[in-house]
Design a protein around this motif. Structure first.
Motif, PDB file in Angstrom:
ATOM      1  N   UNK A   1     -33.753  21.646  10.696  1.00  0.00           N
ATOM      2  CA  UNK A   1     -34.757  20.632  10.356  1.00  0.00           C
ATOM      3  C   UNK A   1     -35.778  20.549  11.485  1.00  0.00           C
ATOM      4  N   UNK A   2     -37.048  20.398  11.109  1.00  0.00           N
ATOM      5  CA  UNK A   2     -38.095  20.155  12.095  1.00  0.00           C
ATOM      6  C   UNK A   2     -38.073  18.687  12.497  1.00  0.00           C
TER       7      UNK A   2
ATOM      8  N   UNK B   1     -30.328  21.373  14.320  1.00  0.00           N
ATOM      9  CA  UNK B   1     -29.397  22.041  13.412  1.00  0.00           C
ATOM     10  C   UNK B   1     -28.415  20.959  12.992  1.00  0.00           C
ATOM     11  N   UNK B   2     -28.354  20.690  11.685  1.00  0.00           N
ATOM     12  CA  UNK B   2     -27.567  19.565  11.175  1.00  0.00           C
ATOM     13  C   UNK B   2     -26.388  20.073  10.350  1.00  0.00           C
TER      14      UNK B   2
ATOM     15  N   UNK C   1     -24.638  24.620  19.515  1.00  0.00           N
ATOM     16  CA  UNK C   1     -24.956  25.892  18.880  1.00  0.00           C
ATOM     17  C   UNK C   1     -25.811  26.743  19.812  1.00  0.00           C
ATOM     18  N   UNK C   2     -25.769  28.035  19.588  1.00  0.00           N
ATOM     19  CA  UNK C   2     -26.675  28.954  20.273  1.00  0.00           C
ATOM     20  C   UNK C   2     -27.745  29.308  19.253  1.00  0.00           C
ATOM     21  N   UNK C   3     -28.962  28.807  19.488  1.00  0.00           N
ATOM     22  CA  UNK C   3     -30.051  28.976  18.529  1.00  0.00           C
ATOM     23  C   UNK C   3     -31.108  29.875  19.138  1.00  0.00           C
ATOM     24  N   UNK C   4     -31.625  30.755  18.323  1.00  0.00           N
ATOM     25  CA  UNK C   4     -32.723  31.588  18.789  1.00  0.00           C
ATOM     26  C   UNK C   4     -33.750  31.739  17.674  1.00  0.00           C
ATOM     27  N   UNK C   5     -35.006  31.805  18.100  1.00  0.00           N
ATOM     28  CA  UNK C   5     -36.109  31.987  17.162  1.00  0.00           C
ATOM     29  C   UNK C   5     -36.306  33.479  16.974  1.00  0.00           C
TER      30      UNK C   5
ATOM     31  N   UNK D   1     -33.186  16.218  25.093  1.00  0.00           N
ATOM     32  CA  UNK D   1     -32.499  15.434  24.075  1.00  0.00           C
ATOM     33  C   UNK D   1     -31.324  16.222  23.500  1.00  0.00           C
ATOM     34  N   UNK D   2     -30.178  15.585  23.417  1.00  0.00           N
ATOM     35  CA  UNK D   2     -28.999  16.210  22.848  1.00  0.00           C
ATOM     36  C   UNK D   2     -29.226  16.515  21.370  1.00  0.00           C
ATOM     37  N   UNK D   3     -28.900  17.732  20.981  1.00  0.00           N
ATOM     38  CA  UNK D   3     -29.021  18.121  19.577  1.00  0.00           C
ATOM     39  C   UNK D   3     -30.415  18.564  19.158  1.00  0.00           C
ATOM     40  N   UNK D   4     -31.357  18.576  20.108  1.00  0.00           N
ATOM     41  CA  UNK D   4     -32.719  19.034  19.825  1.00  0.00           C
ATOM     42  C   UNK D   4     -32.932  20.348  20.577  1.00  0.00           C
ATOM     43  N   UNK D   5     -33.431  21.335  19.867  1.00  0.00           N
ATOM     44  CA  UNK D   5     -33.725  22.646  20.430  1.00  0.00           C
ATOM     45  C   UNK D   5     -35.244  22.817  20.381  1.00  0.00           C
ATOM     46  N   UNK D   6     -35.841  23.249  21.486  1.00  0.00           N
ATOM     47  CA  UNK D   6     -37.304  23.329  21.583  1.00  0.00           C
ATOM     48  C   UNK D   6     -37.762  24.774  21.776  1.00  0.00           C
TER      49      UNK D   6
END
Length: 134
Positions: free
Chosen positions: A36-37, A53-54, A65-69, A93-98
Motif C-alpha cells: 500500500x502507498x 506491506x500489510x 520484511x525485506x522489500x526491494x523496488x 517509522x516502523x512498518x514503513x519502507x521508503x
C-alpha cells in the motif's frame, strides 16, 4: 481390535497424523500480503515514496520484511520506456519502507515491488500507482 500388527501400526500412524495436523497453526499464503502507498501523490522531481506491506488477515503492517523496488516507470500512461532509478532509503517509522526516485514528469508512475516475509515461502510481488503532479 484387529490382531494384524500392520493394521494397528497403520491406524496409530493415521491417528497421529490427524492429531498433529490439527495442532499446526494456519500458514499464511503470499496472497495474504499487500503493498500500500502511504501517499498516492508525489511532486514532480525528487520524491520519496513511502510504502507499507500489510498482512490482509490482520490489517497490520509487516515490520520485518525485506522489500526491494524492482522498477519505477510510466507504464500506466503507455510510456513504459520512461523509467527512472529507485533507491531504498532508511525509514524512521516502523512498518514503513521508503524509496527515493526522480519523477521526471507529471503523470502516473508504476512502482514494481517485491518482498520476502520472514517465515513465509515465496516472494510477495505487487505494483503501486503514484500520481506525479507539480
Amino acid at each position: 481390535m484387529t490382531k494384524n500388527p500392520f493394521a494397528r501400526t497403520l491406524a496409530a500412524a493415521l491417528l497421529g497424523a490427524a492429531l498433529s495436523a490439527q495442532a499446526l497453526p494456519a500458514l499464511a499464503d503470499i496472497k495474504d500480503y499487500q503493498f500500500q502507498l502511504v501517499q498516492p501523490e508525489a511532486k514532480v522531481g525528487g520524491a520519496v515514496l513511502a510504502v507499507r506491506l500489510v498482512d490482509k488477515r490482520s490489517g497490520k503492517p509487516v515490520t520485518d520484511a525485506v522489500i526491494f523496488a524492482k522498477r519505477l516507470d510510466m507504464a500506466p500512461d503507455a510510456m513504459e520506456e520512461m523509467a527512472t532509478k529507485v533507491e531504498q532509503v532508511p525509514s524512521t517509522e516502523t512498518g514503513i519502507y521508503r524509496f527515493k526516485a526522480h519523477l521526471g514528469m507529471q503523470g502516473r508512475w508504476r512502482l514494481l515491488l517485491a518482498a520476502k516475509v520472514q517465515g513465509e515461502t515465496g516472494t510477495v510481488e505487487g505494483d503501486l500507482i503514484v500520481q506525479a503532479a507539480k
